[in-house]
Design a protein around this motif. Sequence first.
Motif, PDB file in Angstrom:
ATOM      1  N   THR A   6       0.868  -1.186   0.000  1.00  0.00           N
ATOM      2  CA  THR A   6       0.000   0.000   0.000  1.00  0.00           C
ATOM      3  C   THR A   6       0.899   1.229   0.000  1.00  0.00           C
ATOM      4  OG1 THR A   6      -0.244  -0.209   2.399  1.00  0.00           O
ATOM      5  CG2 THR A   6      -2.014  -1.103   1.023  1.00  0.00           C
ATOM      6  N   THR A   7       1.190   1.770   1.157  1.00  0.00           N
ATOM      7  CA  THR A   7       2.007   2.983   1.226  1.00  0.00           C
ATOM      8  C   THR A   7       3.212   2.742   2.125  1.00  0.00           C
ATOM      9  OG1 THR A   7       0.575   3.746   3.001  1.00  0.00           O
ATOM     10  CG2 THR A   7       0.103   4.579   0.782  1.00  0.00           C
ATOM     11  N   GLU A  24       2.804   8.212   1.507  1.00  0.00           N
ATOM     12  CA  GLU A  24       3.769   7.644   0.578  1.00  0.00           C
ATOM     13  C   GLU A  24       4.869   8.669   0.363  1.00  0.00           C
ATOM     14  OE1 GLU A  24       5.393   4.915  -2.190  1.00  0.00           O
ATOM     15  OE2 GLU A  24       3.938   4.663  -0.586  1.00  0.00           O
ATOM     16  N   ILE A  63       3.606   6.699  -8.740  1.00  0.00           N
ATOM     17  CA  ILE A  63       2.761   6.270  -7.628  1.00  0.00           C
ATOM     18  C   ILE A  63       1.709   5.314  -8.186  1.00  0.00           C
ATOM     19  CG2 ILE A  63       1.299   8.339  -7.756  1.00  0.00           C
ATOM     20  CD1 ILE A  63       1.104   8.122  -4.640  1.00  0.00           C
ATOM     21  N   GLN A 111      -1.901   2.418  -4.457  1.00  0.00           N
ATOM     22  CA  GLN A 111      -1.483   3.340  -3.404  1.00  0.00           C
ATOM     23  C   GLN A 111      -2.409   4.552  -3.352  1.00  0.00           C
ATOM     24  OE1 GLN A 111       2.573   3.723  -4.820  1.00  0.00           O
ATOM     25  NE2 GLN A 111       3.317   2.513  -3.088  1.00  0.00           N
ATOM     26  N   HIS A 130      -5.657   3.468  -1.854  1.00  0.00           N
ATOM     27  CA  HIS A 130      -5.489   3.294  -0.408  1.00  0.00           C
ATOM     28  C   HIS A 130      -5.523   4.652   0.313  1.00  0.00           C
ATOM     29  CE1 HIS A 130      -4.012   1.621   3.373  1.00  0.00           C
ATOM     30  NE2 HIS A 130      -3.148   2.616   3.401  1.00  0.00           N
TER      31      HIS A 130
END
Length: 190
Positions: free
Chosen positions: A77-78, A92, A107, A111, A114
């Motif tokens: 995810t991040t 992030e 990115i 992400q 999320h």
Amino acid sequence: MIRYPFQIEKNKENKLKTPSQSYKNRGLSLESMINDTNKYYKFIDKALIYKKPTPIHIVKIDKENRISDAFFEKPSTTDYNGIYKGKYIDFEAKETKSKTSFALKNIHSNQIKHLLMVDEMGGIAFIIVSFTALDKIFIYFIKDFKKYIDNNDRSSIPLDEFIKNGREITPSIYPVLDYLSFVDEFIMNI
């Protein structure tokens, strides 16, 4: 040697390193600066924010006990998450060599999804982007990111957008990147 709150090294001239000496032009990544900042925030009991490990599945280990074959178990995810003033934080961290824009291909869509979900559920979501060639670092909240993406059909976010709607984080000694001061500003405007 000063050891408050962490060990601060001296350079060869026996002077304390300034932020420009210690981070600029030394090849330390954005991630290293954020990790140092998070250690400082934890040390002073300001926030508890961690780097998330990337889940990997080890397939093979060689004779020297080194990983010789592995794969990612699932898309990550991040990079970071934690808690600050009772609020969940998720973000992030990205670097770009470009002097003019941040390519959206840097990115991943999962992400972005999320971070949008974190925002929708009342958490605080953002990206921190370092324009390495310019020595500029910005915090850019997901609300602004979404507004920009929804209203523009581009494959990148121009530097001007970060200057206009993001906040520039100027490195200092402690904390190295005080991004929480901009989170405070964000919380006040909610």
